[in-house]
Design an enzyme around this catalytic site. Structure first.
Site, PDB file in Angstrom:
ATOM      1  N   LEU A  40       0.731  -1.221   0.086  1.00 33.51           N
ATOM      2  CA  LEU A  40      -0.168  -0.070   0.160  1.00 33.51           C
ATOM      3  C   LEU A  40       0.695   1.539  -0.022  1.00 33.51           C
ATOM      4  CD1 LEU A  40      -2.473  -1.424   2.715  1.00 33.51           C
ATOM      5  CD2 LEU A  40      -3.027  -0.742   0.380  1.00 33.51           C
ATOM      6  N   GLY A 188      15.293  15.502  -9.737  1.00 27.55           N
ATOM      7  CA  GLY A 188      16.891  15.663 -10.063  1.00 27.55           C
ATOM      8  C   GLY A 188      17.566  16.283  -9.062  1.00 27.55           C
ATOM      9  N   HIS A 448      14.596  30.671  21.543  1.00 24.40           N
ATOM     10  CA  HIS A 448      16.059  30.964  21.286  1.00 24.40           C
ATOM     11  C   HIS A 448      16.870  30.254  21.869  1.00 24.40           C
ATOM     12  CE1 HIS A 448      19.687  33.627  20.517  1.00 24.40           C
ATOM     13  NE2 HIS A 448      19.871  33.293  21.836  1.00 24.40           N
TER      14      HIS A 448
HETATM   15  P1  NAI Z   1       9.698  18.920 -12.197  1.00 24.72           P
HETATM   16  O1  NAI Z   1       8.633  19.590 -12.995  1.00 24.72           O
HETATM   17  O2  NAI Z   1      10.174  19.442 -10.851  1.00 24.72           O
HETATM   18  O3  NAI Z   1      11.145  19.189 -13.043  1.00 24.72           O
HETATM   19  C1  NAI Z   1      11.576  19.144 -14.165  1.00 24.72           C
HETATM   20  C2  NAI Z   1      12.410  19.696 -15.066  1.00 24.72           C
HETATM   21  O4  NAI Z   1      12.846  19.101 -16.163  1.00 24.72           O
HETATM   22  C3  NAI Z   1      12.179  21.228 -15.206  1.00 24.72           C
HETATM   23  O5  NAI Z   1      13.207  21.921 -14.429  1.00 24.72           O
HETATM   24  C4  NAI Z   1      12.032  21.107 -16.482  1.00 24.72           C
HETATM   25  O6  NAI Z   1      12.182  22.670 -17.083  1.00 24.72           O
HETATM   26  C5  NAI Z   1      13.077  20.256 -17.231  1.00 24.72           C
HETATM   27  N1  NAI Z   1      12.751  19.612 -18.493  1.00 24.72           N
HETATM   28  C6  NAI Z   1      11.528  19.449 -18.907  1.00 24.72           C
HETATM   29  N2  NAI Z   1      11.765  18.827 -20.301  1.00 24.72           N
HETATM   30  C7  NAI Z   1      13.382  18.864 -20.308  1.00 24.72           C
HETATM   31  C8  NAI Z   1      13.963  18.317 -21.532  1.00 24.72           C
HETATM   32  N3  NAI Z   1      13.513  17.671 -22.475  1.00 24.72           N
HETATM   33  N4  NAI Z   1      15.310  18.416 -21.363  1.00 24.72           N
HETATM   34  C9  NAI Z   1      15.789  19.047 -20.101  1.00 24.72           C
HETATM   35  N5  NAI Z   1      15.170  19.475 -19.202  1.00 24.72           N
HETATM   36  C10 NAI Z   1      13.910  19.394 -19.017  1.00 24.72           C
HETATM   37  O7  NAI Z   1       9.618  17.567 -12.391  1.00 24.72           O
HETATM   38  P2  NAI Z   1      10.250  16.316 -11.690  1.00 24.72           P
HETATM   39  O8  NAI Z   1      11.571  16.571 -11.162  1.00 24.72           O
HETATM   40  O9  NAI Z   1      10.496  15.154 -12.644  1.00 24.72           O
HETATM   41  O10 NAI Z   1       9.438  15.805 -10.325  1.00 24.72           O
HETATM   42  C11 NAI Z   1       8.040  15.571 -10.635  1.00 24.72           C
HETATM   43  C12 NAI Z   1       7.000  15.938  -9.655  1.00 24.72           C
HETATM   44  O11 NAI Z   1       7.200  15.042  -8.495  1.00 24.72           O
HETATM   45  C13 NAI Z   1       7.329  17.148  -9.105  1.00 24.72           C
HETATM   46  O12 NAI Z   1       6.596  18.186  -9.815  1.00 24.72           O
HETATM   47  C14 NAI Z   1       6.746  17.294  -7.617  1.00 24.72           C
HETATM   48  O13 NAI Z   1       5.479  17.349  -7.671  1.00 24.72           O
HETATM   49  C15 NAI Z   1       6.857  15.668  -7.331  1.00 24.72           C
HETATM   50  N6  NAI Z   1       8.191  15.870  -6.402  1.00 24.72           N
HETATM   51  C16 NAI Z   1       7.876  16.429  -5.323  1.00 24.72           C
HETATM   52  C17 NAI Z   1       8.981  16.148  -4.182  1.00 24.72           C
HETATM   53  C18 NAI Z   1       9.156  16.915  -3.058  1.00 24.72           C
HETATM   54  O14 NAI Z   1       7.949  17.381  -2.707  1.00 24.72           O
HETATM   55  N7  NAI Z   1      10.103  17.000  -2.350  1.00 24.72           N
HETATM   56  C19 NAI Z   1      10.303  15.188  -4.571  1.00 24.72           C
HETATM   57  C20 NAI Z   1      10.146  14.590  -5.856  1.00 24.72           C
HETATM   58  C21 NAI Z   1       9.277  14.707  -6.722  1.00 24.72           C
END
Ligand code: NAI
Ligand code: FAD
Length: 469
Positions: A40, A188, A448
């Site tokens: 789950l 990333g 503090h």
């Molecule tokens: P993301 O939307 O955060 O980042 C994707 C990145 O890839 C962007 O900077 C974009 O400009 C770039 N990109 C897009 N196409 C590309 C290309 N062809 N070549 C090079 N760069 C390119 O998406 P990510 O990192 O895959 O994460 C997905 C989702 O997962 C996030 O939006 C988030 O909602 C969730 N997530 C949340 C986390 C957290 O809350 N700590 C941790 C990991 C994921």
């Protein structure tokens, strides 16, 4: 037709689905929850939030022991990484938590089924079990919470060995000598940080001219500087045009977005992390009349109901930030609506956290959004280098930034790059939920020495009267 057996059948047991199921059962609805994964917790627990945070925490400890212990007078002569043990700890954390959800479903009287579900008709969910047997559940309401999957890139085929998605990057058997990450977004930067701390040379290829799109730009600029100092390399404004796998690793063709000479980059492993897309495959949505938008997100109204009465959807498969806590809140609210209560979610109050070190956290409007909307705002900022707790722990990178309405002083946005930013942001979320002014935060006593004092000082700074800078 006889009365439906269930009041609610939830498809998907991620943070959206299992929370909805528990809340519905608490409110007296006869509820079943179906997931094709036996474990789950969905993406979040199995291959997302939890394993990534476990590895981030462990790798941080390793990097600290390697680079920071000496300044505290702690000398380690033969520090050794045991990647197997680190992975085993991560697995155990995941297993314990997924089992915990099984316990919670049982405790609340939710029927749990393992199988692939589809919507046979409004009021009917067909479930195919792993052994091929099928069953149809009859229900008053259906809730779709099937989440999301990694986006793909033409010419860069994920095989989860040499070219991996986030799932593969959570389970490398060895530390790759060189890792290229396509996309400098949340996944990333988090997973790139893990492998860099453990010894990999990490390079990002990002199409935009900045990292972390959507974040306050000043924060993302500073974060980039800090990450570069940590040894991460960035090719911003570059795109990948193809990949080939050879005996020694992966060759990537990369070229500037604005045009110019193409080049080849080589790495042992490539992580593709360019975003996620809604996952609704095989649900039979079209056949029953549930509509999706141009990006594949299920269209719902403010009550999370689709175009088809009695069929609802929440979480990553509907528009909005793809975050576990957003899915959870939607799950609870949707269950309450189904039980005759009311509820709504204010997406401007959903915090976002990036669990790098320093952490990055934000809630509300960015400076760019306020400018775009023509809102007049004032700004208060306070650096962790002037915070006594930050000095004590040696975590002096970053700052707190508070944006407040010029006329009313109401807090409109809070953005933090710094130690424990992910925890500090809760104070800002509560303040905003209560419609607080920056002065309210400034007049609130903070312990503090604590990192929270930086939040208070930023609020004081918004009125031009910070005390410690
Ligand atoms: P993301 O939307 O955060 O980042 C994707 C990145 O890839 C962007 O900077 C974009 O400009 C770039 N990109 C897009 N196409 C590309 C290309 N062809 N070549 C090079 N760069 C390119 O998406 P990510 O990192 O895959 O994460 C997905 C989702 O997962 C996030 O939006 C988030 O909602 C969730 N997530 C949340 C986390 C957290 O809350 N700590 C941790 C990991 C994921
Ligand atoms: P999911 O968690 O994706 O769950 C959907 C479930 O539905 C899955 O278990 C799937 O098996 C099941 N399912 C799908 N189709 C069917 C079907 N036809 N029949 C039966 N079952 C089906 N978010 C955060 O807030 N904080 C983080 O730190 C964080 N870190 C992340 C790290 C990584 C590496 C990744 C990939 C994501 C991370 N996220 C994080 C995002 C978070 O995981 C998602 O936002 C969250 O899991 C969405 O919840 P959900 O319930 O909508 O869907």
């Amino acid at each position: 037709m006889s009365d439906p057996v269930h009041d609610l059948v939830v498809i998907g047991a991620g943070p959206g689905g299992y929370v909805a199921a528990i809340r519905a059962a608490q409110l007296g609805l006869k509820t079943a929850c179906v997931d094709k994964r036996a474990a789950l917790g969905g993406t979040c627990l199995n291959v997302g939030c939890i394993p990534s945070k476990a590895l981030l925490y462990s790798s941080e400890r390793y990097a600290e022991a390697k680079e920071k212990f000496a300044e505290h007078g702690i000398r380690i002569t033969r520090l050794k990484l045991d990647l197997g043990a680190m992975m085993a700890r991560k697995e155990k954390t995941v297993t314990d938590l997924t089992k915990g959800i099984g316990f919670l479903l049982k405790k609340n009287g939710v029927t749990h089924l393992v199988g692939t579900a589809s919507v046979a008709a409004p009021g009917e969910v067909a479930v195919t079990r792993i052994d091929g047997t099928t069953e149809t559940l009859t229900t008053r309401n259906i809730l779709i919470a099937t989440g999301s999957e990694p986006s793909t890139l033409n010419g860069v085929e994920v095989d989860e060995k040499r070219i991996v998605s986030s799932t593969g990057a959570l389970s490398f058997e060895n530390v790759p000598e060189k890792l290229i990450v396509i996309g400098a977004g949340v996944i990333g930067l988090e997973l790139g940080s893990v492998w860099s701390r453990l010894g990999a040379e990490v390079t990002f290829v990002e199409t935009l001219d900045h990292i972390l799109p959507g974040m306050d730009r000043e924060i993302s600029r500073h974060a980039l500087r800090v990450f570069k100092r940590q040894g991460l390399e960035f090719r911003l404004s570059h795109k990948v045009t193809g990949a080939s796998i050879g005996g020694r690793g992966v060759r990537l063709s990369v070229e500037p977005v604005a045009g110019g000479d193409a080049e080849e980059l080589g790495a042992a492993i490539v992580l593709l992390a360019i975003g996620r897309r809604p996952y609704t495959e095989g649900l039979g949505l079209e056949e029953v009349g549930v509509t999706v938008d141009e990006h594949g997100f299920i269209e719902v109204d403010r009550r999370f109901e689709t175009r088809v009465p009695g069929i609802y959807a929440i979480g990553d498969c509907i528009p909005g930030p793809m975050l576990a806590h957003k899915a959870e809140d939607e799950g609870s609210i949707c269950a309450e609506i189904l039980a005759g209560q009311s509820g709504q979610i204010d997406y401007d109050r959903v915090p976002g956290v990036v669990y790098t070190w320093p952490e990055i956290a934000s809630v509300g409007k960015t400076e760019e959004a306020l400018k775009e909307q023509g809102v007049s705002y004032k700004l208060g900022k306070f650096p962790f280098s002037a915070n006594s707790r930050g000095r004590v722990t040696g975590d002096t990178d970053g700052f707190v930034k508070i944006l407040a309405d010029t006329d009313t002083d109401r807090v409109l946005g809070v953005h933090i790059l710094g130690p424990l930013a992910g925890d500090l942001i809760s104070e800002a979320v509560i303040a905003m939920e209560f419609g607080a002014s920056a002065e309210d935060i400034a007049r609130t006593c903070h312990a503090h020495p604590s990192m929270g004092e930086a939040v208070r000082e930023a609020a004081l700074a918004a009125a031009g009267r910070a005390l410690h800078i």
